[in-house]
Scaffold this active site. Structure first.
Site, PDB file in Angstrom:
ATOM      1  N   THR A  22      -2.247   1.463  -4.832  1.00 26.37           N
ATOM      2  CA  THR A  22      -2.698   2.595  -4.036  1.00 26.37           C
ATOM      3  C   THR A  22      -4.048   3.085  -4.512  1.00 26.37           C
ATOM      4  O   THR A  22      -4.408   2.934  -5.682  1.00 26.37           O
ATOM      5  CB  THR A  22      -1.655   3.733  -4.098  1.00 26.37           C
ATOM      6  OG1 THR A  22      -2.254   4.901  -3.562  1.00 26.37           O
ATOM      7  CG2 THR A  22      -1.212   3.996  -5.510  1.00 26.37           C
ATOM      8  N   LYS A  49      -2.334  26.782 -10.675  1.00 26.97           N
ATOM      9  CA  LYS A  49      -1.225  25.852 -10.410  1.00 26.97           C
ATOM     10  C   LYS A  49      -1.574  24.514 -11.029  1.00 26.97           C
ATOM     11  O   LYS A  49      -2.749  24.149 -11.122  1.00 26.97           O
ATOM     12  CB  LYS A  49      -0.980  25.699  -8.911  1.00 26.97           C
ATOM     13  CG  LYS A  49      -2.134  25.074  -8.162  1.00 26.97           C
ATOM     14  CD  LYS A  49      -1.812  24.910  -6.681  1.00 26.97           C
ATOM     15  CE  LYS A  49      -2.960  24.142  -6.013  1.00 26.97           C
ATOM     16  NZ  LYS A  49      -3.105  24.350  -4.614  1.00 26.97           N
ATOM     17  N   ASN A  60      -8.561  -0.566   4.058  1.00 23.32           N
ATOM     18  CA  ASN A  60      -8.650  -0.869   2.628  1.00 23.32           C
ATOM     19  C   ASN A  60      -7.637  -1.901   2.181  1.00 23.32           C
ATOM     20  O   ASN A  60      -7.708  -2.401   1.083  1.00 23.32           O
ATOM     21  CB  ASN A  60      -8.500   0.409   1.801  1.00 23.32           C
ATOM     22  CG  ASN A  60      -7.188   1.087   2.072  1.00 23.32           C
ATOM     23  OD1 ASN A  60      -6.717   1.098   3.203  1.00 23.32           O
ATOM     24  ND2 ASN A  60      -6.570   1.627   1.051  1.00 23.32           N
ATOM     25  N   ARG A 110       7.565  16.088  -5.488  1.00 20.73           N
ATOM     26  CA  ARG A 110       6.430  16.305  -6.378  1.00 20.73           C
ATOM     27  C   ARG A 110       6.320  17.784  -6.689  1.00 20.73           C
ATOM     28  O   ARG A 110       6.377  18.628  -5.811  1.00 20.73           O
ATOM     29  CB  ARG A 110       5.133  15.733  -5.821  1.00 20.73           C
ATOM     30  CG  ARG A 110       4.982  15.837  -4.344  1.00 20.73           C
ATOM     31  CD  ARG A 110       4.080  14.764  -3.823  1.00 20.73           C
ATOM     32  NE  ARG A 110       2.683  15.063  -4.082  1.00 20.73           N
ATOM     33  CZ  ARG A 110       1.723  14.198  -3.791  1.00 20.73           C
ATOM     34  NH1 ARG A 110       2.022  13.038  -3.264  1.00 20.73           N
ATOM     35  NH2 ARG A 110       0.478  14.510  -4.019  1.00 20.73           N
ATOM     36  N   ASP A 166       0.861  -1.160   0.000  1.00 15.75           N
ATOM     37  CA  ASP A 166       0.000   0.000   0.000  1.00 15.75           C
ATOM     38  C   ASP A 166       0.906   1.221   0.000  1.00 15.75           C
ATOM     39  O   ASP A 166       2.098   1.110   0.295  1.00 15.75           O
ATOM     40  CB  ASP A 166      -0.844  -0.065   1.274  1.00 15.75           C
ATOM     41  CG  ASP A 166      -1.667   1.175   1.450  1.00 15.75           C
ATOM     42  OD1 ASP A 166      -2.260   1.601   0.459  1.00 15.75           O
ATOM     43  OD2 ASP A 166      -1.711   1.705   2.566  1.00 15.75           O
ATOM     44  N   LYS A 167       0.377   2.361  -0.336  1.00 12.96           N
ATOM     45  CA  LYS A 167       1.240   3.533  -0.334  1.00 12.96           C
ATOM     46  C   LYS A 167       1.063   4.374   0.927  1.00 12.96           C
ATOM     47  O   LYS A 167       1.939   4.458   1.772  1.00 12.96           O
ATOM     48  CB  LYS A 167       0.971   4.392  -1.571  1.00 12.96           C
ATOM     49  CG  LYS A 167       1.941   5.528  -1.722  1.00 12.96           C
ATOM     50  CD  LYS A 167       1.442   6.560  -2.683  1.00 12.96           C
ATOM     51  CE  LYS A 167       0.274   7.314  -2.149  1.00 12.96           C
ATOM     52  NZ  LYS A 167       0.517   8.506  -1.457  1.00 12.96           N
ATOM     53  N   ASP A 200      -4.644   6.117  -4.480  1.00 12.32           N
ATOM     54  CA  ASP A 200      -4.396   7.507  -4.861  1.00 12.32           C
ATOM     55  C   ASP A 200      -4.457   7.728  -6.365  1.00 12.32           C
ATOM     56  O   ASP A 200      -4.471   6.805  -7.147  1.00 12.32           O
ATOM     57  CB  ASP A 200      -3.022   7.929  -4.348  1.00 12.32           C
ATOM     58  CG  ASP A 200      -3.146   8.578  -2.995  1.00 12.32           C
ATOM     59  OD1 ASP A 200      -4.277   8.830  -2.578  1.00 12.32           O
ATOM     60  OD2 ASP A 200      -2.104   8.807  -2.375  1.00 12.32           O
TER      61      ASP A 200
END
Lengths: 356, 1208
Positions: B742, B627, B873, B661, B428-429, B744
């Site tokens: 993930t 952005k 999860n 990031r 998982d992340k 995400d």
């Protein structure tokens, strides 16, 4: 091989975190060398030197033992005389049925005379054995058919459940000693004469001392023994306690293999080479039913026991193999020496080839 | 009270938000017709606010009680017992135990029943305890309290388990939803609420849910007095992302969709309270429907052991059959003549007239007698060893986390050895790899890069390079070269002060108001404004510090706001139309509050990859602040906005390289007129009815987000958990493949992939997605599938055609695509593609998909998988994988409860696998092999003896010897082997992760090894038996003239076996602590002591063993020299084999042992470190691969500098 490399203790310092003092609810595992798997240990490894020396040492120890064993075995004088057939042929027919009929007929005279030539000097004590063949004293049914308590204690004479079918006589009285083993007690007898003078056979002390003293009771006397319709073997003198019935005691130690010898007695004089002794034997025991052989064995003894070359040969073989291995490893070591801990042999170096 | 809160939250978000799930409801009602809910699957009817209806059939639904236990009080015994007897061996043991009670057995019944009871009792106790823990956990959840509507508008607290369908529930901020609810209203006027679905899908950004317009009126408890409505909807199902239903209220039928549904186990955020109606309770709820029953897992070794046991069974049956046939033949043809046997037996055991029956009974007897081939003690010993191994894992100080005060915990002990055989890790992340905390680390403004701190990747590169250089230049380790290398990398200071959470920026040029002195002060000011304005967060005053906390949709935004605050632009208030910022330009000056009117907000979506706000500042100027991802932004720059493009792009690349990031920040100044023109169009789009609306909105936004002027970029470090990159690196070196699954977004996942070095520059990314497929069309499914297949084909082709052996591929796939890829006809291809890639990242996957992917990997490749995760999860995945590891550091225990091992931090995985896994694997493998060896060596002698007793079933050994053999005389050495053996020390394990490969290649429990050991056992049994028998033969064996009886031969054979097997284990053991010494030599000593002691007790007990050592064997030299001979002869082949192997073909651990033995690692440090480096697998992924690249780059830089300094 066991080389005590100094113990290796490394890793966590035991006092880590102790400075702050233990927190109240800390679940931090307590340090101990045991739980952290850091106990001091010696880590011997098989270096070529060790391997070669181990093999050399083994062969150096084993080969002399093997030779000594062989010599001891060769020292023993052993005379074996099979008599079961010879004692019959002139008296009965040669078919098995005739033989069985003969042996089962209690009214016939079964005396048989044999003469044995002594081939080599035999020093006393000379042990007399009878050897039976194809007789399964180790059969489960046979082995279990006894009661040790009954043999030992007079009070327990009724414990005969395990002895079936040789437990009680027709009146329901317990048989002492009960069971198939006792019932089938060997009953051939031997008498030796040398130059017409009887040789004394000492039948005392042929059984284990512990058996006489602890397993067979001094106040247990045979009762109702061999009184049934079927008579198996020897009868016992009811006035002699079991502890002194040494033939029975020896017989009751069941043999491990279907061919076995049991001690009959000892001759306590020396016999000279080329002497002839005469054996007068009562050929009573029925081995004809099951094609068994009967042999009379006279044997001296060595420090190692009786005559058996096997031990010596086995020792020599193993010693020889070790010697062979030692030389092979030595050759391998000389031809293709590998430096101890040579990193070139690590798998990742081997796959990449000779880049080093 | 609710009213007051409501006033504080006077925000109508729907007016601000543009896209997303929010649509003007007025249109919705007319737009979409209510669903026609008919047929199976859509039968559920919920009477809102009338739970009474749901007490009786047909509307009686499951209660809200959840239970994850496997058993209850009544079913525990039969069920758990049944589980136990699923092991073949246990059935056999039960069978022997039952028959040992009859006279058929030649063994003691107690020796059969007791171990079986012990083994089964122990396993059941363990099972029971585990279930009890689950029960307690459930109880805690069931007892949680929540407010529900009782009567007449009065709300009261009840336990979760009492909630029934139709109840009106009031959930407060930061509480979990107790059941699947229909959102009625919230503290916001427009019925919006924020939901965190971490537990469901692992996504950390908040989701917006919105109630129906109709139900907005019910805004306080009082109003529910007479509220009545009916919901007709789908039946319970596990689909988290869809919901179909109708809401019938006041003669109106309004369609419902997933926007109104609040799922159990998600959390209410940023919203004071909501009201909702329970629709699905307990096991009907979507999250429970997603959960799968926790399976009982067994390790590969144990499964293989079962096969070996079956082979042993076959051998056992075979020799039993031989015995039986021999027995039958004997009875029929010979035994009848043996008058001394007095046949037939009254009980029919030996009946020549009924041979079949007798031999059948005999078969049972020998099956029990030869039972030593399949030792029940094996199971007992393995259980014991595993408990001890688990204890070592629990007590390992290196896996204790100081911060959370949690040690590692082996929750099930029967998978220890599996830890040493892992080939694929599915991780998982969020919460596992990352802490889900963003740190503002660097920024690039007007082409100048700010921020002195280094990211973790950079720091590691610097460190590694420094050590490498120092190892080359032995004499002066801190040579100027190193210093220069460090200076190249900038500040090497990796110590992060425990400063502000989310802000690790350090650069005096723009901190503390110093930016005013920079030459581009205007641009910098704008940059800060964008940080402070372009977001959707809400400030929360923090009483403690006097500043604000921010409730942001994503942690990135939070980090920007914190950064803005630290730079002196504190976002302090949001109203319906404005954002207020307190500005202080320097430490001394007083803050000024500025108001910015928010005209429009074009929020973020993963499709747009950007967000913008349109604000009017105090001077009345209108700005668009935007952005977004650099790839999107750069193509939208205006001609005169590209001033800093080159520098910024370079910086963004550097940041990306460093694992950060990045987002590009831009602005655009708007004319009043221009804005109004656009706004008119935008409003028109906003109010359009129909499916076109979305497109129109997007087009409108697109129109505005053009002609941008680039000012800079931000770099945020997604805080990885401590040691994650290093751990991934080590695991990669150990040959493990790591998949990240993930919930995400794809971008986030890729970023993290970079941060933890699963991805790096130069790696070819294969993205498989369905974004460009029109799913709306009729056969969208088919098209999508074909499209995916095509993409996969292309990718496979690409990999096949790749010539460069060092090329690495990364596969990135999202949840929707995955749904197709996991279908039966495609999954094979998907798996093949994934296996070819060095790293695999799956984004936006649902918990169920995580489990499915895990199953695919597990079953498709047949390799051992490990799943690691921290949230609810991840439960499915954790349960599905061969080994599930739960991260226990954070809150929420579901993952831990479902896991087999729990650790506090991801980085402990390295030690868990590489050290404990490696050890446990070897220990258990060697232990089991040895067990087979020793029991075959022992058991077969019984068989040979049978042949000499005309197969009667008589044992050559005293019954007590047999009992003690497995219980005392040979058990402790093998347990100590299984517990304490270390082929190499833990440090070496960590230094040479390549050694881990021995486990995944299963070198120590291969069939070759197993049969080798079985053959060795066969050999030993032959040697022991035949040497013994021939040595004793029939002649006298001692000076007293006595011949050998069963007891003498049996005891000698047994002594030889004890010696042989104990010497054998001494040869296997390579790590002798005092424990091993004590056990091995102690076992042999114990045997003699036992023989002595047993021989002394009354002959009634000791039977034929009475005084046997003292009287018969002790004085006989043959006994002693036979022991010596047989012991050596038994161990000769093994000794020769290992010597040969070591001499010519040593294994890795042999060589390392030798290096350690000769102290070479101390004497020849260079070689040692070299080997360490070389041991590293050629990894495609991981930190090292990354650092390698960095070093190459630095080296060329250094070289250039060096040569230039030479010239000067």
């Amino acid at each position: 091989m066991m080389n005590n490399t100094s113990s290796e203790t490394s890793g966590v310092n035991g006092s880590v975190g102790d400075g702050k003092g233990p927190k109240r609810n800390s679940k931090r595992p307590k340090y101990s060398k045991f739980t952290q798997q850091e106990l001091p240990a010696c880590k011997p490894i098989l270096t070529p030197q060790w391997v070669i020396s181990v093999f050399v040492i083994i062969s150096a120890v084993f080969i002399p033992i093997g030779i000594a064993s062989l010599l001891a075995s060769r020292d023993v004088v052993e005379i074996v005389d099979r008599y079961d057939n010879d004692c019959l042929t002139n008296k009965t027919g040669s078919t098995q049925n005739e033989k069985i009929k003969y042996i089962q007929n209690s009214s016939r005279n079964k005396t048989c005379v044999r003469s044995i030539k002594i081939l080599k000097d035999m020093n006393q004590p000379i042990y007399i054995y009878y050897e039976l063949d194809n007789f399964y004293q180790n059969h489960r049914r046979y082995v279990k058919s006894r009661n040790d308590g009954q043999l030992r204690d007079a009070d327990k004479e009724h414990d005969t459940e395990e002895c079936k079918p040789e437990n009680n006589d027709i009146n329901g009285q317990p048989i002492v000693p009960c069971g198939l083993i006792a019932w089938s007690l060997f009953n051939d007898t031997y008498h030796f004469t040398r130059k017409n003078k009887p040789l004394k056979i000492n039948k005392k002390g042929i059984s284990w001392k512990s058996d006489r003293e602890h397993k067979f009771g001094k106040n247990v006397f045979p009762k109702n023994f061999q009184k049934g319709p079927l008579i198996g073997g020897a009868k016992l003198n009811e006035s002699i306690p079991l502890s002194e019935q040494e033939d029975l005691i020896v017989w009751m130690r069941t043999a491990a293999l279907p061919t076995f010898r049991k001690l009959y007695g000892k001759i306590e004089v020396d016999l000279k080479e080329n002497e002839t002794i005469t054996v007068v034997l009562e050929n009573n025991y029925n081995t004809y039913s099951f094609d068994g052989k009967k042999k009379l064995v006279l044997s001296t003894t060595s420090w190692l026991g009786g005559r058996n070359d096997f031990l010596g040969i086995a020792y020599l073989t193993v010693g020889g193999i070790c010697f062979f291995l030692a030389t092979s490893f030595l050759i391998v070591y000389l031809i293709k020496p590998r430096k101890l801990g040579d990193p070139a042999y690590l798998s990742w170096n081997r796959t990449t080839g000779a880049q080093m | 009270m609710p009213n007051r809160e409501r006033k504080r939250d006077k925000l109508r978000w729907s007016k601000i938000y543009t896209f997303s799930c929010i649509r003007p409801t007025a249109q919705l009602d007319t737009d979409d017709a209510p669903f026609s809910l008919q047929g199976p699957g859509f039968s559920r009817v919920v009477f809102c606010n009338q739970p009474g209806f749901h007490r009786k059939k047909p509307f009686k639904y499951t209660t809200n009680i959840i239970s994850t236990t496997k058993y209850n009080v009544l079913t525990f015994f039969p069920k758990a017992l049944f589980e136990q007897f699923r092991r073949v061996a246990n059935i056999y043991f039960l069978f022997t135990a039952i028959f040992s009670l009859t006279p058929l057995s030649s063994l003691d019944p107690f020796s059969m029943v007791a171990p079986l009871a012990f083994v089964i009792g122990l396993s059941m106790l363990k099972e029971g305890l585990e279930d009890w823990n689950r029960f307690i956990q459930d109880l805690k959840v069931n007892k949680r309290k929540v407010n529900i509507h009782k009567e007449d508008g009065v709300f009261g607290k009840i336990a979760w388990q009492k909630i029934s369908v139709g109840d009106i529930v009031r959930v407060e901020k930061d509480q979990f939803f107790p059941a699947d609810l229909l959102l009625i209203s919230s503290s916001y006027d427009d019925g919006i609420c924020y939901v965190e679905t971490m537990n469901l899908d692992g996504e950390t950004n908040l989701k917006i849910k919105r109630s129906l317009e109709t139900t907005l009126l019910f805004e306080d408890g009082e109003s529910f007095k007479d509220f009545k409505a009916t919901i007709r909807c789908e039946d319970p199902n596990p689909d988290l992302y869809n919901f179909v239903g109708n809401f019938e209220y006041a003669h109106e039928v309004i369609p419902l969709n997933t926007n109104q549904i609040l799922l159990r186990d998600s959390k209410l955020r940023n919203t004071s309270y909501i009201y909702g109606v329970a629709i699905f309770t307990g096991h009907d709820s979507k999250v429970m429907q997603n959960s799968t029953a926790s399976p009982s897992k067994r390790s590969k070794i144990e499964k293989k052991m079962d096969h070996v046991i079956i082979i042993l069974f076959i051998i056992l049956s075979l020799i039993s059959l031989i015995s039986s046939i021999g027995f039958a033949a004997r009875i029929k043809y010979s035994m009848i003549k043996w008058w001394y046997m007095r046949l037939p037996d009254s009980r029919g055991y030996y009946d020549p007239s009924n041979v079949a029956y007798s031999s059948l009974l005999h078969l049972v007897t020998v099956l029990i007698l030869y039972g030593y081939l399949i030792p029940i003690s094996l199971y007992v010993s393995i259980e014991a060893v595993k408990v001890l191994q688990a204890m070592f894992i629990n007590k390992d100080m290196h896996m204790y986390d100081e911060e959370t005060n949690k040690p590692a915990h082996a929750r099930t002990s029967n998978l220890n050895e599996e830890l040493g055989q892992i080939e694929t890790i599915l991780s998982d992340k969020t919460g596992t790899l990352t802490c889900n905390q963003m740190d503002f680390l660097k920024c690039s403004i007007a082409g100048v890069s700010y921020g002195m701190r280094t990211s973790e990747v950079e720091a590691a590169a610097a460190k590694l390079m420094a050590t490498e250089i120092s190892s080359f230049t032995e004499n002066s380790p801190k040579s100027h070269q190193v210093a220069r290398a460090e200076s190249c990398l900038g500040n090497n200071d990796t110590v992060q002060q425990a400063g502000i959470k989310g802000f690790s920026f350090k650069d005096d040029r723009i901190m503390e108001g110093n930016w005013v002195q920079e030459c581009n002060a205007d641009t910098i000011l704008l940059f800060f404004h964008i940080l402070a304005l372009c977001h959707t967060a809400i400030p929360e005053p923090n009483e403690e510090t006097g500043s604000f906390n921010y409730e942001a949709e994503s942690p990135d935004e939070g980090a920007f706001l914190i950064a803005a605050r630290e730079f002196g632009f504190e976002f302090c208030k949001r109203t319906q139309s404005s954002v207020f910022i307190q500005e202080k330009y320097s430490a001394s000056r007083q803050p000024i509050q500025r108001e910015f009117k928010v005209l429009n907000l074009l929020e973020f979506s993963s499709k747009r990859k950007r967000m913008s706000v349109i604000v009017r500042d105090e001077e009345g100027l209108i700005f668009l602040l935007c952005k977004g991802a650099d790839s999107i932004i750069f193509e939208r720059l205006s001609k005169n906005g590209r001033l800093y493009e080159e520098d910024t792009a370079k910086h963004i690349n550097e940041y990306g390289e460093a694992g950060l990031r990045t987002l590009a920040l831009t602005y655009r100044k708007l004319d009043e007129e221009e804005y109004y023109v656009w706004n008119a169009e935008f409003v028109k789009a906003k109010t359009t009815i129909g499916s076109d609306r979305e497109n129109m909105l997007e087009r409108a936004a697109d129109l505005m987000e053009r002609e941008l002027i680039l000012i800079g970029a931000t770099a945020v470090e997604d805080k990885l958990q401590k040691g994650v990159p290093q751990c991934i690196d080590k695991l990669a070196q150990a040959g493990l493949k790591i998949w990240v699954l993930t919930g995400d977004k794809i971008e986030t996942a890729i970023n993290i992939g970079f941060a933890c070095s699963l991805l790096r520059q130069g790696m070819k990314q294969i993205c498989i997605s369905t974004t460009n497929v029109d799913l709306v069309s009729r056969d969208g499914n088919r098209i999508a599938k074909e499209n995916i297949l095509m993409q996969m084909d292309n990718a496979s082709q690409m990999i096949k055609l790749e010539k460069d052996p060092h090329a690495a591929f990364a596969l990135i796939i999202d949840g929707k695509t995955l749904a197709y890829a996991l279908e039966d006809d495609v999954k094979k291809q998907f798996l093949n593609l994934a296996v070819d890639c060095a790293s695999v990242i799956c984004c936006r996957v649902s918990p169920k998909q995580k489990a499915l992917v895990t199953r695919l990997v597990k079953e498709g490749t047949g390799k051992t998988t490990l799943a690691v995760g921290d949230g609810a999860n991840d439960v499915g995945m954790i349960q599905e994988a061969d080994i599930g590891v739960g991260i226990s550091g954070v809150e929420g225990m579901q993952a831990v409860m479902a896991s087999d091992f729990s650790i506090a931090q991801f980085r402990f995985l390295e030690r868990l696998l590489v050290v404990h896994g490696h050890w446990c694997y070897k220990r258990i493998a060697q232990m089991i092999c040895y067990f087979f060896y020793k029991n075959i060596a022992f058991g077969l002698t019984l068989f040979y003896f049978e042949a000499y007793t005309s197969f009667s079933g008589q044992s050559v050994y005293n019954a007590w010897y047999m009992v003690l053999f497995n219980v005392i005389l040979t058990s402790l050495p093998v347990i100590s082997l299984g517990t304490f053996e270390q082929d190499v020390s833990s440090e070496v394990c960590l230094q040479f992760p390549a050694l881990y490969q021995q486990g995944s290649k299963n070198l120590f429990f291969s069939w070759y090894k197993i049969f080798g050991w079985m053959g060795n056992g066969l050999y030993s049994s032959l040697v022991v038996f035949f040497l013994c028998v021939n040595m004793f033969d029939s002649q006298q064996f001692c000076v007293g003239g006595q011949t050998a009886d069963i007891a003498v031969i049996g005891t000698t054979m047994f002594t030889c076996i004890i010696w042989a097997v104990n010497i054998q284990i001494a040869l296997i053991t390579s790590h002798y602590t005092w424990i091993q010494h004590a056990f091995v030599w102690g076992s042999i000593a114990t045997w003699y002591l036992f023989l002595l002691g047993y021989g002394m007790v009354s002959p009634i007990i000791s039977q034929d063993a009475y005084l046997i050592l003292m009287e018969a064997l002790g004085p006989a030299p043959i006994f002693w020299i036979a022991t010596g001979l047989i012991t050596v002869a038994c161990n000769l082949p093994y000794l020769a084999h290992v010597s040969y192997q070591r001499a010519l073909n040593p294994m890795d651990h042999h060589v390392i042992q030798e290096i350690k033995y000769c102290n070479k690692d101390v004497e020849d440090k260079l070689m040692w470190t070299n080997e360490m480096n070389k041991a590293i697998q050629k990894t495609m992924i991981g930190f090292s691969a990354r650092v390698d690249a960095k070093i190459r780059q630095l080296r060329s830089k250094l070289h250039r500098k060096h040569s230039s300094s030479m010239v000067s």
